[in-house]
Enzyme design. Structure first.
Site, short mmCIF file in Angstrom:
data_model
loop_
_atom_site.label_atom_id
_atom_site.label_comp_id
_atom_site.label_asym_id
_atom_site.label_seq_id
_atom_site.Cartn_x
_atom_site.Cartn_y
_atom_site.Cartn_z
N ARG A 35 0.84 -1.21 0.00
CA ARG A 35 0.00 0.00 0.00
C ARG A 35 0.87 1.26 0.00
O ARG A 35 0.53 2.26 -0.63
CB ARG A 35 -0.91 0.05 1.24
CG ARG A 35 -1.70 -1.18 1.53
CD ARG A 35 -2.98 -1.33 0.77
NE ARG A 35 -3.73 -2.42 1.37
CZ ARG A 35 -3.53 -3.71 1.08
NH1 ARG A 35 -2.63 -4.06 0.19
NH2 ARG A 35 -4.25 -4.65 1.67
N HIS B 217 -5.48 -5.91 -2.76
CA HIS B 217 -6.23 -6.10 -1.52
C HIS B 217 -6.43 -7.58 -1.20
O HIS B 217 -7.07 -7.90 -0.21
CB HIS B 217 -7.58 -5.40 -1.61
CG HIS B 217 -7.49 -3.91 -1.49
ND1 HIS B 217 -8.56 -3.06 -1.73
CD2 HIS B 217 -6.44 -3.09 -1.16
CE1 HIS B 217 -8.18 -1.80 -1.55
NE2 HIS B 217 -6.89 -1.79 -1.21
N ASN C 239 -2.64 7.46 5.36
CA ASN C 239 -1.35 6.81 5.53
C ASN C 239 -1.05 6.38 6.96
O ASN C 239 -0.13 5.58 7.19
CB ASN C 239 -0.23 7.74 5.04
CG ASN C 239 -0.29 7.96 3.54
OD1 ASN C 239 -0.76 7.11 2.80
ND2 ASN C 239 0.18 9.12 3.08
N HIS D 123 0.49 4.41 -2.42
CA HIS D 123 0.21 5.75 -1.91
C HIS D 123 1.34 6.72 -2.24
O HIS D 123 1.08 7.92 -2.44
CB HIS D 123 -0.02 5.70 -0.40
CG HIS D 123 -1.34 5.10 -0.01
ND1 HIS D 123 -1.99 5.40 1.18
CD2 HIS D 123 -2.16 4.23 -0.65
CE1 HIS D 123 -3.13 4.73 1.25
NE2 HIS D 123 -3.24 4.00 0.15
#
Length: 323
Positions: A61, A187, A90, A65
């Site tokens: 992730r 995911h 975050n 991000h």
């Protein structure tokens, strides 16, 4: 036979010019300057994930991000009272200590050579591999950014984005709809806090009913974990039954109404994205897609968003601060 020498010379000169200017990334970028870079990062990731299993999805992730905010420049790693790291999307991320450990080891082996941005790109790949997912070649040569502001994260994809917004945000970064579905497939590992989806369980959009995209048989399980009015610290697997394993079951769960996040569930309920989910599932009559192959391709594509190369940015000595 037509002489191809001028054409070959053109491509050779173009390649040399690109390398000289430092534009773009390439596999083997550190082959002579830091040949052990991949093994050092891999070792750090293995050790970090053993200590904290949440680090694997966290690092994946983190890379996503980072790339979506000012490009893949490791700006998400910088400490500060209002840095990207402090932004609400975050705060739940885990694995920062893994990147710091890899950087420390690389500075000892090859001082001032390997960027934090490249370490993060490699660590994301290695986190997937450790979770049973595919391995792909990671082009390297990124440089680190100098700016990190929480306010810049406002356009990160969100857990309640409709498909049109998800597609738009991806397109802004040069990613198409297939890339979107593929990358959200990350995911298949990791969890989400109740605060990101509990609104779907009780009074969705003011209807006093649950989100109709949720399978009624799945609803009691989610409600037991996330009681009405309470968010707590409980975390729920995004890929039920396979939370630590990188595999295709995430897409099967979407088809079966077991998508936890609203943005995930919409991948199945919206026909624009459903066809790609179907192709990953090998639905008869559609050209199939191999998730493992496509994931690596889309990760490479995402890893080239708004790069800093050549003399842009810097090679940070510490990933948590600019030089």
């Amino acid at each position: 036979m037509k002489d191809k020498t001028p054409v070959l010379l053109f491509f050779l000169l173009a390649t040399l010019t690109t390398l000289a200017l430092g534009q773009g990334t390439r596999v083997g970028f550190y082959r002579t300057t830091c040949p052990r870079v991949e093994s050092i990062v891999q070792s750090a990731v293995q050790s970090g994930v053993r200590s904290n299993p949440r680090a694997a999805p966290g690092i994946l992730r983190m890379f996503f991000h980072d790339c979506f905010v000012n490009g893949c420049d490791a700006s998400i790693l910088i400490d500060g009272s209002s840095s990207e790291k402090t932004a609400v999307p975050n705060v739940p991320l885990r694995g920062f200590e893994v990147i710091d450990a890899a950087k420390s080891q690389l500075e000892a082996a090859c001082p001032g050579v390997v960027s934090c941005a490249d370490i993060l790109a490699l660590a994301a790949r290695d986190s997937v591999v450790l979770s049973g997912g595919p391995r792909w070649q990671v082009p390297l040569g990124r440089r680190d950014g100098l700016v990190s502001q929480a306010s810049d994260t406002a356009n990160l994809p969100a857990f309640n984005d409709p498909i049109s917004v998800q597609i738009s945000k991806s397109a802004d970064k040069g990613l198409n709809t297939q890339d979107l579905v593929t990358l959200v497939g990350g995911h298949t590992i990791g969890t989400a806090g109740c605060a990101t989806f509990s609104y779907r369980l009780y009074n969705f959009n003011g209807t006093n009913q649950p989100d109709p995209d949720i399978n009624p048989a799945f609803l009691p399980q989610l409600r037991a974990l996330c009681p009405n009015g309470g968010v707590g610290t409980v975390r729920v697997g995004l890929d039920t039954g396979s939370v630590t394993r990188f595999d295709n079951s995430y897409f099967a769960n979407l088809r079966n109404g077991r998508g936890v996040l609203e943005s995930d569930a919409k991948l199945w309920s919206d026909p624009t994205t459903q066809r790609f989910v179907q192709r990953f599932l090998g639905i008869r009559g559609l050209l199939g897609l191999r998730f493992d192959v496509e994931f690596g391709r889309s990760m490479v594509k995402m890893g080239n968003i708004d790069l800093k190369t050549g003399t842009q940015g810097q090679i940070r000595r510490l990933c948590t601060a600019t030089n």
